[in-house]
Design a protein around this motif. Structure first.
Motif, PDB file in Angstrom:
ATOM      1  N   THR A 187       0.604  -1.176  -0.116  1.00 21.21           N
ATOM      2  CA  THR A 187       0.006   0.164   0.006  1.00 21.21           C
ATOM      3  C   THR A 187       0.818   1.299  -0.165  1.00 21.21           C
ATOM      4  N   SER A 188       1.664   1.307   0.724  1.00 13.51           N
ATOM      5  CA  SER A 188       2.657   2.362   0.846  1.00 13.51           C
ATOM      6  C   SER A 188       4.083   2.355   1.062  1.00 13.51           C
ATOM      7  N   CYS A 189       5.108   3.183   0.430  1.00 17.43           N
ATOM      8  CA  CYS A 189       6.634   2.931   0.740  1.00 17.43           C
ATOM      9  C   CYS A 189       7.043   4.238   0.265  1.00 17.43           C
ATOM     10  N   PHE A 190       8.227   4.219  -0.164  1.00 16.88           N
ATOM     11  CA  PHE A 190       8.912   5.509  -0.514  1.00 16.88           C
ATOM     12  C   PHE A 190       8.699   6.049  -1.751  1.00 16.88           C
ATOM     13  N   ALA A 191       8.777   7.339  -1.899  1.00 16.63           N
ATOM     14  CA  ALA A 191       8.513   8.072  -3.115  1.00 16.63           C
ATOM     15  C   ALA A 191       9.716   7.766  -4.016  1.00 16.63           C
ATOM     16  N   PRO A 192       9.545   7.585  -5.468  1.00 13.62           N
ATOM     17  CA  PRO A 192       8.041   8.101  -6.202  1.00 13.62           C
ATOM     18  C   PRO A 192       7.300   7.056  -6.394  1.00 13.62           C
ATOM     19  N   ARG A 193       7.553   5.654  -5.720  1.00 12.85           N
ATOM     20  CA  ARG A 193       6.426   4.866  -5.837  1.00 12.85           C
ATOM     21  C   ARG A 193       5.170   5.056  -5.256  1.00 12.85           C
ATOM     22  N   VAL A 194       3.962   4.916  -5.740  1.00 13.37           N
ATOM     23  CA  VAL A 194       2.885   5.108  -4.898  1.00 13.37           C
ATOM     24  C   VAL A 194       2.055   3.694  -4.368  1.00 13.37           C
ATOM     25  N   PRO A 195       1.057   3.632  -3.861  1.00 13.97           N
ATOM     26  CA  PRO A 195       0.354   2.417  -3.595  1.00 13.97           C
ATOM     27  C   PRO A 195      -0.107   1.508  -4.567  1.00 13.97           C
ATOM     28  N   ASP A 196       0.177   0.271  -4.625  1.00 19.21           N
ATOM     29  CA  ASP A 196      -0.325  -0.507  -5.824  1.00 19.21           C
ATOM     30  C   ASP A 196      -1.941  -0.420  -6.070  1.00 19.21           C
TER      31      ASP A 196
END
Length: 320
Positions: A187-196
């Protein structure tokens, strides 16, 4: 009622409550002599006071959620903590969750426990589909369980990294659904990745009859993440979602919550845990939630959202 009180309790009331629980455990009975008893004995008074004399831990050798006859107080602590935490998860946005339990392991090992439970349901499976997240414990959770992670690279949309849904479905067709243990989303992690894209992944898992485990390590504090889990369970399949205690409830590192929508499956996971377990994470989160109350936790959720919006606005203005 098994729910988090609306208003928080003061420290004296919480301590009185914990002492009431402790005197229900056999090691604290007046005149008790635990000859040959390996649990419930501590040499240091400081250690005993640190744990409010709740020494027995939680569960029994075959089930972390089982009641321990000689430790009625610790067992009640365990049951109440799980019930109060379930209430908070519903309050935070996943309203149809049916069961959860606190496990004295951080998120990575808790995910491993979920994968090991699925092994018995899918003995032929050897792969876990995993939309990429650059976080080592997530990766190791799959390897430790004895499975081969199949990394699905994300796609760049604007300045965000998003789930490649087409790649996930293509990989299922290539490997064969029966050879895939589960989809492991985040669901959440480090930018620039957004929730699946949890809703789309949940639909794919339902269509191909593949389990879906969600790493929700930071998610309870985020209404967006909790909404995604609720929606994913509504339109498709989510078997379990795992969240960190320290990240979401401001307690020491070392605990997590495993929750889901199928009560029997969550019970299966709890029975997979070998041996008894430390009561410390359960004790810490129960004290915290009794102190905050439901209203206090809701206020923290509001403050987090306001802080995020303020920080986002500041960064955008600084970039311009």
């Amino acid at each position: 009622k098994g729910k988090c009180p609306e208003d928080g309790w003061d420290e004296s009331t919480i301590e009185l409550f914990l002492h009431e629980l402790a005197i229900m455990d056999s090691n604290n009975f007046l005149g008790n002599c635990g000859v040959g008893e390996r649990e419930g004995r501590v040499a240091s008074g400081l250690v005993a006071r640190r744990h409010y004399r709740l020494i027995h831990g939680i569960g029994r050798s075959g089930d972390i959620s089982a009641v321990q006859p000689k430790a009625a107080g610790s067992s009640l602590l365990n049951k109440l903590t799980n019930s109060v935490v379930l209430d908070i998860i519903k309050l935070a946005g996943v309203r149809t969750v049916t069961n959860c339990f606190v496990v004295p392991m951080a998120t990575g090992m808790s995910l491993t426990l979920c994968f090991l439970t699925l092994r018995h349901k899918r003995p032929k499976a050897k792969y876990i589909l995993w939309p990429r997240i650059d976080q080592k414990s997530c990766f190791k959770s799959m390897i430790t369980a004895g499975f081969e992670p199949v990394v699905i690279e994300n796609v760049l949309e604007g300045d965000e990294l998003r789930t490649d849904i087409e790649a996930v479905e293509a990989k299922i067709k290539t490997l064969g659904a029966e050879n895939i243990l589960c989809v492991h989303s985040t669901t959440s992690c480090f930018a620039p990745r957004v929730p699946d894209r949890l809703e789309e992944l949940a639909v794919i898992c339902a269509n191909y009859d593949i389990p879906h485990i969600v790493n929700n390590a930071y998610g309870v504090q985020s209404s967006k993440c909790m909404h995604l889990i609720q929606q994913g369970a509504r339109v498709g399949r989510i078997d379990a979602f795992v969240q960190s205690l320290d990240k979401n409830f401001m307690v020491p590192v070392g605990g997590a919550i495993i929750a889901g929508f199928n009560e029997s499956f969550i019970q299966e996971i709890s029975k997979m845990y070998p041996g008894k377990a430390s009561a410390s994470p359960s004790l810490d989160v129960l004290i915290t939630l009794l102190s905050l109350g439901a209203s206090g936790y809701k206020q923290l959720l509001k403050e987090r959202k306001v802080s995020f919006l303020a920080s986002s606005a500041f960064l955008k203005s600084a970039a311009n």
